[in-house]
Scaffold this active site. Structure first.
Site, PDB file in Angstrom:
ATOM      1  N   CYS A  88      36.319  39.449  42.148  1.00 19.56           N
ATOM      2  CA  CYS A  88      36.289  38.121  42.771  1.00 19.56           C
ATOM      3  C   CYS A  88      36.913  38.173  44.157  1.00 19.56           C
ATOM      4  O   CYS A  88      38.142  38.144  44.293  1.00 19.56           O
ATOM      5  CB  CYS A  88      37.019  37.106  41.896  1.00 19.56           C
TER       6      CYS A  88
ATOM      7  N   CYS B 225      38.914  35.062  45.046  1.00 22.59           N
ATOM      8  CA  CYS B 225      40.236  35.020  44.427  1.00 22.59           C
ATOM      9  C   CYS B 225      41.220  35.956  45.124  1.00 22.59           C
ATOM     10  O   CYS B 225      42.376  35.600  45.358  1.00 22.59           O
ATOM     11  CB  CYS B 225      40.153  35.420  42.955  1.00 22.59           C
ATOM     12  N   ASP B 226      40.772  37.167  45.440  1.00 24.19           N
ATOM     13  CA  ASP B 226      41.695  38.234  45.835  1.00 24.19           C
ATOM     14  C   ASP B 226      41.542  38.736  47.259  1.00 24.19           C
ATOM     15  O   ASP B 226      42.320  39.593  47.694  1.00 24.19           O
ATOM     16  CB  ASP B 226      41.522  39.420  44.874  1.00 24.19           C
TER      17      ASP B 226
END
Length: 330
Positions: free
Chosen positions: A144, A147-148
């Site tokens: 992701c 997300c990261d």
């Protein structure tokens, strides 16, 4: 003379709102349903907390500058239990949506019935299937970028894949990373032409054609590179990177519901636009099980809220119909 032993029917438990799945969508649905005095059951499934339980630092959850994924999900579970939801440690293996109340059978035989059903079973990222990939998940390997990606500011990263998801992840990462490599096992992309043009014109993105990752390299604490194999010649090479993002698709956890609910070609549950209503009245789908675009915890939580409120409205309408006409809504 043989004696026939009558089989004891499996135990049954009933709730007005039955929730399957315990990620952000499921827990939020449970919180809202419980606060509406609907005493929901939430069957947690094989991985209580969902995908966030294998996520380390979460820095995009509103109100928390940084929180560990497992801690966030534990807090949501405690919140749901505190307001009156019953969290059940079981795994649903069969459902029947042909009539109300809906029936779900647990792994140990317990029958759970619900006047409404909220499906929050999520989706699972597809991985490369490498032992080294598993070893470095959360230490430089991710599925992701949204997300990261922030954690890789001014670093060198690579994305694996050739579809729209991979291209979009690479372009997103280019906002943070010093450079992004896109590793694809063919010499052309499957992404739509507009995305391809944007990627190929980007100065910070370099495609690596006809290549596949055969090993993730690291120092035991973090990713330091990948070993690549040429899909045509078989030649091997290495690439120094700080992070690897696997973007080869997701599989929604909808196997239980196939043939009973409308789904798209990839198995995502189809809902009414702007709603969580499925093709079966009284059944609602929230989170990654129906969301193929965003796949964010905060989005899933919002859908869980929607599903609980829509389930409450469905129950009110059904009770009103029964009072006025004597008919039971189906």
């Amino acid at each position: 003379m043989s004696i026939r032993r009558q089989r004891t029917p499996p135990p049954a438990r009933h709730s007005k709102v039955l929730i399957i799945g315990s990620g952000p969508a499921g827990y939020t649905a449970a919180i809202y349903a419980a606060r509406s005095a609907l005493s929901p059951f939430l069957v947690q499934g094989p991985q209580p907390g969902g995908q966030l339980t294998i996520t380390t630092d979460v820095e995009n959850w509103p109100g928390d500058k940084s929180v560990q994924g497992p801690e966030l999900m534990a807090r949501m579970g405690r919140h749901a239990a505190h307001v009156g939801a019953e969290l059940i440690s079981d795994f649903i293996v069969e459902v029947d949506l042909s009539q109300r109340p809906f029936v779900a059978r647990g792994e140990m035989g317990t029958r759970y019935t619900g006047d409404t059903l909220v499906i929050a079973t999520g989706a699972n990222a597809r991985w490369l299937g490498l032992e080294s990939e598993v070893a470095y998940r959360g230490q430089g390997v991710s599925a992701c970028a949204t997300c990261d990606g922030f954690f890789f500011r001014d670093r060198v990263v690579a994305v694996v894949g050739g579809g729209n998801t991979a291209v979009e992840e690479a372009l997103h990462l280019a906002h943070f990373a010093r450079h992004v490599y896109l590793i694809h096992r063919r010499d052309t992309l499957r992404a739509d032409k507009t995305n391809q043009a944007r990627l190929l014109a980007h100065a910070k993105v370099t495609p690596i054609w006809n290549a596949e990752v055969i090993e993730v390299l690291g120092d035991g604490r973090a990713v330091t590179g990948v070993a690549l194999g040429d899909t045509k010649s078989g030649a091997r090479s290495s690439l120094d990177i700080d992070g690897l993002f696997v973007a080869i698709g997701h599989d929604p956890a909808t196997e239980l519901f196939k043939g009973q609910l409308a789904m798209d070609q990839d198995g995502y549950i189809v809902v009414t636009p702007g709603s969580t209503r499925t093709s079966v009245p009284g059944v609602f789908a929230a989170g990654d099980v129906q969301d193929r675009h965003f796949r964010q915890a905060v989005v899933s939580a919002g859908m869980g809220c929607m599903a609980a409120l829509e389930a409450e409205r469905f129950l009110i309408d059904a009770e009103t119909l029964e009072v006025l006409t004597g008919e039971v809504a189906v």
